[in-house]
Design an enzyme around this catalytic site. Structure first.
Site, mmCIF file in Angstrom:
data_model
loop_
_atom_site.group_PDB
_atom_site.id
_atom_site.type_symbol
_atom_site.label_atom_id
_atom_site.label_comp_id
_atom_site.label_asym_id
_atom_site.label_seq_id
_atom_site.Cartn_x
_atom_site.Cartn_y
_atom_site.Cartn_z
ATOM 1 N N ASN A 110 0.874 -1.173 0.000
ATOM 2 C CA ASN A 110 0.000 0.000 0.000
ATOM 3 C C ASN A 110 0.908 1.218 0.000
ATOM 4 O O ASN A 110 1.506 1.549 1.025
ATOM 5 C CB ASN A 110 -0.900 -0.030 1.243
ATOM 6 C CG ASN A 110 -1.697 1.253 1.404
ATOM 7 O OD1 ASN A 110 -1.763 2.072 0.489
ATOM 8 N ND2 ASN A 110 -2.310 1.425 2.567
ATOM 9 N N TRP A 111 1.013 1.852 -1.150
ATOM 10 C CA TRP A 111 1.955 2.972 -1.270
ATOM 11 C C TRP A 111 1.442 4.247 -0.608
ATOM 12 O O TRP A 111 2.172 5.231 -0.519
ATOM 13 C CB TRP A 111 2.263 3.229 -2.749
ATOM 14 C CG TRP A 111 3.229 2.257 -3.339
ATOM 15 C CD1 TRP A 111 3.952 1.307 -2.672
ATOM 16 C CD2 TRP A 111 3.607 2.161 -4.723
ATOM 17 N NE1 TRP A 111 4.749 0.618 -3.553
ATOM 18 C CE2 TRP A 111 4.558 1.115 -4.821
ATOM 19 C CE3 TRP A 111 3.241 2.825 -5.891
ATOM 20 C CZ2 TRP A 111 5.141 0.747 -6.029
ATOM 21 C CZ3 TRP A 111 3.809 2.462 -7.095
ATOM 22 C CH2 TRP A 111 4.752 1.434 -7.165
ATOM 23 N N LYS A 112 0.175 4.235 -0.207
ATOM 24 C CA LYS A 112 -0.410 5.446 0.408
ATOM 25 C C LYS A 112 -0.150 6.638 -0.508
ATOM 26 O O LYS A 112 -0.164 6.479 -1.719
ATOM 27 C CB LYS A 112 0.134 5.627 1.832
ATOM 28 C CG LYS A 112 -0.041 4.341 2.661
ATOM 29 C CD LYS A 112 0.175 4.508 4.136
ATOM 30 C CE LYS A 112 -0.073 3.174 4.835
ATOM 31 N NZ LYS A 112 0.026 3.247 6.292
ATOM 32 N N HIS A 154 -9.479 1.400 4.862
ATOM 33 C CA HIS A 154 -8.210 1.538 5.582
ATOM 34 C C HIS A 154 -8.424 2.462 6.785
ATOM 35 O O HIS A 154 -9.188 3.421 6.709
ATOM 36 C CB HIS A 154 -7.133 2.104 4.654
ATOM 37 C CG HIS A 154 -5.765 2.010 5.242
ATOM 38 N ND1 HIS A 154 -5.307 2.925 6.167
ATOM 39 C CD2 HIS A 154 -4.780 1.098 5.087
ATOM 40 C CE1 HIS A 154 -4.094 2.575 6.539
ATOM 41 N NE2 HIS A 154 -3.736 1.471 5.897
ATOM 42 N N GLU A 163 -6.702 4.765 7.953
ATOM 43 C CA GLU A 163 -6.433 6.190 7.679
ATOM 44 C C GLU A 163 -7.649 6.851 7.039
ATOM 45 O O GLU A 163 -7.950 8.009 7.303
ATOM 46 C CB GLU A 163 -5.179 6.314 6.789
ATOM 47 C CG GLU A 163 -3.920 6.052 7.604
ATOM 48 C CD GLU A 163 -2.753 5.483 6.816
ATOM 49 O OE1 GLU A 163 -2.759 5.543 5.577
ATOM 50 O OE2 GLU A 163 -1.827 4.951 7.467
ATOM 51 N N GLU A 205 -5.436 -4.971 10.498
ATOM 52 C CA GLU A 205 -4.387 -3.985 10.744
ATOM 53 C C GLU A 205 -4.644 -3.258 12.062
ATOM 54 O O GLU A 205 -5.419 -2.300 12.098
ATOM 55 C CB GLU A 205 -4.360 -2.945 9.612
ATOM 56 C CG GLU A 205 -4.036 -3.506 8.257
ATOM 57 C CD GLU A 205 -3.409 -2.445 7.350
ATOM 58 O OE1 GLU A 205 -2.347 -2.732 6.787
ATOM 59 O OE2 GLU A 205 -3.954 -1.333 7.219
ATOM 60 N N GLY A 225 2.801 2.016 10.816
ATOM 61 C CA GLY A 225 3.795 3.076 10.678
ATOM 62 C C GLY A 225 4.538 3.393 11.963
ATOM 63 O O GLY A 225 5.234 4.403 12.052
ATOM 64 N N SER A 239 3.560 -2.450 10.235
ATOM 65 C CA SER A 239 5.015 -2.550 10.393
ATOM 66 C C SER A 239 5.592 -3.905 9.969
ATOM 67 O O SER A 239 6.530 -4.406 10.585
ATOM 68 C CB SER A 239 5.421 -2.199 11.829
ATOM 69 O OG SER A 239 5.043 -0.867 12.136
ATOM 70 N N GLY A 299 2.819 -0.993 4.197
ATOM 71 C CA GLY A 299 3.026 0.394 3.797
ATOM 72 C C GLY A 299 4.497 0.682 3.554
ATOM 73 O O GLY A 299 5.034 0.424 2.471
ATOM 74 N N GLY A 300 5.165 1.193 4.579
ATOM 75 C CA GLY A 300 6.540 1.682 4.451
ATOM 76 C C GLY A 300 7.505 0.734 3.749
ATOM 77 O O GLY A 300 8.268 1.155 2.872
#
Ligand code: 13P
Length: 249
Positions: A9-11, A92, A94, A164, A170, A210, A231-232
């Site tokens: 997920n590149w956000k 998600h 966010e 999640e 993150g 993470s 993500g990251g």
């Protein structure tokens, strides 16, 4: 047998040029693990082209429930379908926390995706306060029941769930693999109660929060964890490849 699925997920990261450079750095993937990249809307078209022949699926990070209409700033399932999008992240945390996504709109988006042959990756998970109050299962149960409202047995197998925990996103803090497996096993039980055990055994459920190349195998070794939403650690080609490699069993 559930096929492992690693989704990046590149956000809100990566321009078109950066997305293309990323895709060009990836070798063709084998069939053992399904690899997915959920890119920003602006990069989807170029990424679709750059991923051709690489056996990596294209994903979006959101999807609207209507086919068209007066919905400024939204993107419809037809538009995503036209780009070759196979997966769409729905709900998600966010989006729930920052953009007013509710259990009801999650359900609407999920239905729109399924109707148009796009597999939703539906996200559920508790925040730190809920975790510390011992409410994890309760929170996840409410989110799952709302998300799956009116989803048929035939549709169910096309859906992916991502557990999640918000406090692990993150932050560098991960749920232990055992804890994540317990919650994911609980999600599978919820699905079995609502549908049946054999269907529940077919639904893929990911862990997210993470996840890195160094810890992915530990999650994948658990009985109920079928992949990761990342993500990251999905933002660099080597790291993304490390995640996919770590999901090979
Ligand atoms: P991180 O992998 O950066 O913790 O993000 C998880 C996530 O939100 C994936 O959807």
């Amino acid at each position: 047998m559930r096929k492992p699925i690693i989704a990046g997920n590149w956000k809100m990261f990566k321009t078109i040029a950066e997305a293309i450079a990323f895709a060009e750095a990836l070798p063709v993937q084998d069939e053992a693990v399904e690899a997915v990249l959920c890119a920003p809307f602006t990069a989807l078209s170029a990424l679709a082209e750059a991923l051709e022949g690489k056996n990596i699926a294209l994903g979006a990070q959101n999807i609207h429930w209507a086919e068209d209409g007066a919905f400024t700033g939204e993107v419809s399932p037809l538009m995503l379908k036209e780009l070759g999008v196979k997966y769409a992240i729905v709900g998600h945390s966010e989006r729930r926390a920052l953009f007013g996504e509710t259990d009801e709109t999650v359900n609407q988006r999920l239905h729109a995706a399924l109707k148009h042959g796009i597999s939703p990756i539906v996200c559920v998970g508790e925040d730190l306060e809920q975790r510390e109050a011992g409410q994890t299962k309760e929170v996840v149960k409410v989110q799952m029941e709302a998300a799956l409202r009116d989803v048929t047995s035939e549709q169910l197998v096309n859906l992916v769930v991502a557990y999640e925990p918000i406090w692990a996103i993150g932050t560098g803090k991960t749920s232990s693999a055992e804890d994540a497996n317990e919650v994911i096993g609980f999600i599978r039980e919820l699905i079995a109660d609502q549908y049946d055990q054999s269907l529940a055994n077919q639904v893929r459920i990911q862990y997210g929060g993470s996840v890195k190349p160094e810890n992915v195998a530990g999650f994948m070794a658990q009985s109920d964890i079928d992949g990761a939403l990342v993500g990251g650690a999905s933002l660099q080609p080597e790291s993304f490849l490390g995640l996919v490699k770590g999901a090979h069993q």
